[in-house]
Enzyme design. Structure first.
Site, PDB file in Angstrom:
ATOM      1  N   GLY A 208       6.777  41.274  43.686  1.00 54.01           N
ATOM      2  CA  GLY A 208       6.028  40.711  42.327  1.00 54.01           C
ATOM      3  C   GLY A 208       6.037  39.375  42.093  1.00 54.01           C
ATOM      4  N   SER A 209       6.146  39.015  40.878  1.00 55.45           N
ATOM      5  CA  SER A 209       5.894  37.418  40.524  1.00 55.45           C
ATOM      6  C   SER A 209       7.203  36.643  40.843  1.00 55.45           C
ATOM      7  CB  SER A 209       5.630  37.382  39.055  1.00 55.45           C
ATOM      8  OG  SER A 209       6.697  37.872  38.432  1.00 55.45           O
ATOM      9  N   GLY A 213      10.905  37.383  40.428  1.00 53.70           N
ATOM     10  CA  GLY A 213      11.776  37.143  41.423  1.00 53.70           C
ATOM     11  C   GLY A 213      13.082  36.319  41.534  1.00 53.70           C
ATOM     12  N   GLU A 230       9.537  39.570  47.807  1.00 54.07           N
ATOM     13  CA  GLU A 230       8.141  39.131  48.217  1.00 54.07           C
ATOM     14  C   GLU A 230       7.422  38.900  47.071  1.00 54.07           C
ATOM     15  OE1 GLU A 230       5.026  38.817  49.146  1.00 54.07           O
ATOM     16  OE2 GLU A 230       4.555  40.739  49.091  1.00 54.07           O
ATOM     17  N   GLU A 433       9.964  42.171  56.049  1.00 55.16           N
ATOM     18  CA  GLU A 433      10.057  43.759  55.934  1.00 55.16           C
ATOM     19  C   GLU A 433       9.168  44.145  57.006  1.00 55.16           C
ATOM     20  OE1 GLU A 433       8.392  43.665  51.488  1.00 55.16           O
ATOM     21  OE2 GLU A 433       9.410  45.406  51.715  1.00 55.16           O
TER      22      GLU A 433
HETATM   23  P1  NAD Z   1       6.205  41.138  37.682  1.00 57.70           P
HETATM   24  O1  NAD Z   1       6.901  40.360  38.438  1.00 57.70           O
HETATM   25  O2  NAD Z   1       6.421  41.228  36.121  1.00 57.70           O
HETATM   26  O3  NAD Z   1       6.399  42.681  38.040  1.00 57.70           O
HETATM   27  C1  NAD Z   1       6.573  43.385  39.059  1.00 57.70           C
HETATM   28  C2  NAD Z   1       7.537  44.504  38.954  1.00 57.70           C
HETATM   29  O4  NAD Z   1       8.947  44.077  38.576  1.00 57.70           O
HETATM   30  C3  NAD Z   1       7.259  45.478  37.979  1.00 57.70           C
HETATM   31  O5  NAD Z   1       7.870  46.739  38.789  1.00 57.70           O
HETATM   32  C4  NAD Z   1       7.880  45.313  36.878  1.00 57.70           C
HETATM   33  O6  NAD Z   1       8.277  46.216  36.019  1.00 57.70           O
HETATM   34  C5  NAD Z   1       9.613  44.744  37.475  1.00 57.70           C
HETATM   35  N1  NAD Z   1      10.346  43.749  36.447  1.00 57.70           N
HETATM   36  C6  NAD Z   1       9.536  42.917  35.688  1.00 57.70           C
HETATM   37  N2  NAD Z   1      10.591  42.108  34.925  1.00 57.70           N
HETATM   38  C7  NAD Z   1      11.707  42.601  35.740  1.00 57.70           C
HETATM   39  C8  NAD Z   1      13.041  42.098  35.473  1.00 57.70           C
HETATM   40  N3  NAD Z   1      13.417  41.300  34.355  1.00 57.70           N
HETATM   41  N4  NAD Z   1      14.276  42.910  36.084  1.00 57.70           N
HETATM   42  C9  NAD Z   1      13.625  43.778  37.128  1.00 57.70           C
HETATM   43  N5  NAD Z   1      12.391  44.153  37.405  1.00 57.70           N
HETATM   44  C10 NAD Z   1      11.352  43.564  36.645  1.00 57.70           C
HETATM   45  O7  NAD Z   1       4.547  40.790  37.998  1.00 57.70           O
HETATM   46  P2  NAD Z   1       3.253  41.277  36.849  1.00 57.70           P
HETATM   47  O8  NAD Z   1       3.684  40.740  35.436  1.00 57.70           O
HETATM   48  O9  NAD Z   1       3.133  42.569  36.691  1.00 57.70           O
HETATM   49  O10 NAD Z   1       2.052  40.506  37.587  1.00 57.70           O
HETATM   50  C11 NAD Z   1       2.201  38.985  37.110  1.00 57.70           C
HETATM   51  C12 NAD Z   1       1.660  38.265  38.460  1.00 57.70           C
HETATM   52  O11 NAD Z   1       2.705  38.216  39.500  1.00 57.70           O
HETATM   53  C13 NAD Z   1       0.418  38.477  39.022  1.00 57.70           C
HETATM   54  O12 NAD Z   1      -0.617  37.683  38.476  1.00 57.70           O
HETATM   55  C14 NAD Z   1       0.534  37.950  40.296  1.00 57.70           C
HETATM   56  O13 NAD Z   1       0.379  36.666  40.524  1.00 57.70           O
HETATM   57  C15 NAD Z   1       1.942  38.171  40.538  1.00 57.70           C
HETATM   58  N6  NAD Z   1       2.541  39.368  41.406  1.00 57.70           N
HETATM   59  C16 NAD Z   1       2.528  39.409  42.766  1.00 57.70           C
HETATM   60  C17 NAD Z   1       2.663  40.394  43.585  1.00 57.70           C
HETATM   61  C18 NAD Z   1       3.011  40.272  45.187  1.00 57.70           C
HETATM   62  O14 NAD Z   1       2.480  41.017  45.730  1.00 57.70           O
HETATM   63  N7  NAD Z   1       3.691  39.383  45.503  1.00 57.70           N
HETATM   64  C19 NAD Z   1       2.581  41.686  42.851  1.00 57.70           C
HETATM   65  C20 NAD Z   1       2.365  41.987  41.690  1.00 57.70           C
HETATM   66  C21 NAD Z   1       2.410  40.585  40.706  1.00 57.70           C
END
Ligand code: NAD
Length: 454
Positions: A208-209, A213, A230, A433
């Site tokens: 995720g973001s 992370g 990742e 991974e």
């Molecule tokens: P995010 O990081 O908020 O969400 C990714 C996952 O993490 C989701 O399942 C979410 O519910 C979970 N999550 C969120 N906060 C958490 C916490 N405090 N503890 C544990 N888990 C938590 O990403 P987003 O807000 O959906 O997207 C925002 C930006 O992130 C995107 O615009 C992009 O730049 C980036 N992103 C990157 C990837 C990637 O493949 N690396 C994937 C999604 C988003």
């Protein structure tokens, strides 16, 4: 507190489903059930575990079209992509199943006895998945973790829980022990956070973001919890003047427009050697215009909508008003649409040139020579992927070795393969991974010395 999530079709904004959100207490109960299931699972003969995972793969194959259609509906993926994604889950399960009997320790020569290592499962693994590739990314963590003898708790993204829930039902139908693989839909800062903090969860796999992370990494530090991250990219597509410029320009659009740019490997920084810059841009205009943007359930469509209104607004925020460049077209009306966009005349340190946009937006930047190309390629905090276009084999290898990124391709924009390693340098991630070592990442190595001289 949110008690349920509304899943919208991103192409139409219609409500597809409402899904109950898992509370922190429910996560705790799921961890206890998973721990019991894991002990049963790990005690099975390796061949039996492998057979059950293969059966799971067969069911995914049989349900692939339904899974793909569901992904089109909840995530706005094009049908072609969604079919590939369902097949990727099947292949990952098969590949991981093939590793169960091959997950062996070592015998290491030592004086006075025998030294052997065991690769033991970690226990319960938490996989926190994003919305951009809900099925594959869930499976990248889940399949090897299960194959290595662990239980898995999967927290899908709020916007895309449906294929994950479908996969969990198929796992049960395949005969995997109840509670071994559970899907916990819910809010990141509730269900996700509860998984991260729970002492009964041995490892977190997060995609995720970077912002989230880093928070998760800090929380895992409290318990020295194992962690794979990742966190995305800002990948360069480096085009040297000695390349096949026609081929490079033809391939460039889909390298950042695939999945509407919501791809951590998207080649969104197109670096072109100055002597080929004008020719490349001239060829890029028709190449961008030819990309078919529209209804994702139409087999001819190459690019669909963005996932949500929030993502649409985020992407819009990156594009400076009146910026020069090339614009494709996109549907108007309902749905979260943004047209293919290539920006020129952007400063190399502008946010749109250095930060992950996660939308169909690329910048084209000129460079002078090989050293300049490598310097520009590395001028971000990310280091996930990249492409190098040149006819000079020596240059291809030199630049591949110089660029600090985990996944590079030469004269292609290679997709991720389940049997080769994947992961990032710098702030793009931690750990790897997929590939031949995927199962080992879900084990602890135990070393045992047996004295033979007593
Ligand atoms: P995010 O990081 O908020 O969400 C990714 C996952 O993490 C989701 O399942 C979410 O519910 C979970 N999550 C969120 N906060 C958490 C916490 N405090 N503890 C544990 N888990 C938590 O990403 P987003 O807000 O959906 O997207 C925002 C930006 O992130 C995107 O615009 C992009 O730049 C980036 N992103 C990157 C990837 C990637 O493949 N690396 C994937 C999604 C988003």
């Amino acid at each position: 507190m949110i008690h349920e999530h509304r899943v919208l079709n991103p192409a139409t904004e219609e409500l597809v489903a409402t899904v109950p959100a898992t509370s922190a207490a429910e996560v705790g109960a799921a961890v206890a059930r998973a721990a019991a299931a894991q002990r049963t699972w790990a005690a099975l003969a390796p061949a039996d575990r492998a057979r059950l995972l293969r059966r799971f793969a067969v069911l995914v194959d049989e349900h692939a079209e339904r899974l793909a259609r569901l992904e089109v509906t909840e995530a706005g993926h094009t049908l072609g992509n969604a079919r590939w994604e369902a097949a990727n889950v099947r292949d990952l399960l098969d590949y991981a199943a093939g590793g169960v009997e091959r997950l062996t320790g070592r015998q290491i020569p030592v004086p006075g006895g025998i030294d052997i290592t065991f690769l033991e499962p970690l226990g319960v693994v938490g996989v926190i998945a994003p919305w951009n590739f809900p099925m594959p990314i869930a499976a990248w963590g889940t399949a090897p973790a299960l194959a290595a003898g662990n239980a898995v708790l999967l927290k899908p993204a709020e916007t895309t829980p449906l294929t994950a829930q479908y996969l969990a039902r198929l796992a049960l139908d395949a005969g995997l022990p109840e509670h071994l693989f559970q899907v916990l839909p819910g809010a990141g800062d509730v269900a996700g956070d509860a998984l991260v903090r729970h002492p009964g969860v041995a490892k977190i796999v997060f995609t995720g973001s970077a912002r989230v992370g880093k928070q998760i990494m800090a929380r895992c530090a409290d318990r020295v919890k194992r962690l794979t991250l990742e966190l995305g990219g800002k990948s360069p597509n480096i085009v040297f003047a000695d390349a096949d410029i026609e081929a490079a320009a033809a391939a460039a659009p889909m390298s950042f427009l695939d999945n509407a740019g919501q791809d951590c490997c998207a080649r969104t920084r197109v670096l072109v050697q100055r002597s080929a810059y004008d020719r490349f841009l001239e060829l890029l205009v028709p190449a961008v215009a030819s990309v078919v943007v529209g209804d994702p359930s139409d087999e001819r469509t190459q690019m669909g909508p963005l996932i949500s209104l929030a993502q649409l607004e985020r992407v819009r925020g990156f594009v400076p008003d009146g910026a020069d460049g090339i614009r494709g077209s996109a549907p108007t009306g309902p749905g979260f649409w943004f047209p293919p966009t290539v920006l020129t005349g952007i400063a190399p340190d502008a946010p749109v040139a250095t930060e992950e946009v996660f939308g169909p937006v690329a910048v084209v930047l000129p460079f002078e020579d090989e050293a300049d190309a490598v310097r520009l390629a590395d001028a971000t905090d990310h280091g996930l992927a990249g492409s190098i276009w040149t006819r000079d084999v020596g240059r291809a290898l030199r630049v591949s070795q110089a660029v600090r990124a985990g996944n590079l391709s030469v004269n292609s924009h290679s997709a991720v393969r389940y049997w080769t390693p994947f992961g990032g340098y710098k702030q793009s991630g931690l750990g790897r991974e997929l590939g031949p070592d995927a199962l080992a990442a879900f084990t602890e190595t135990k070393n045992v010395f047996i004295g033979t001289e007593a």
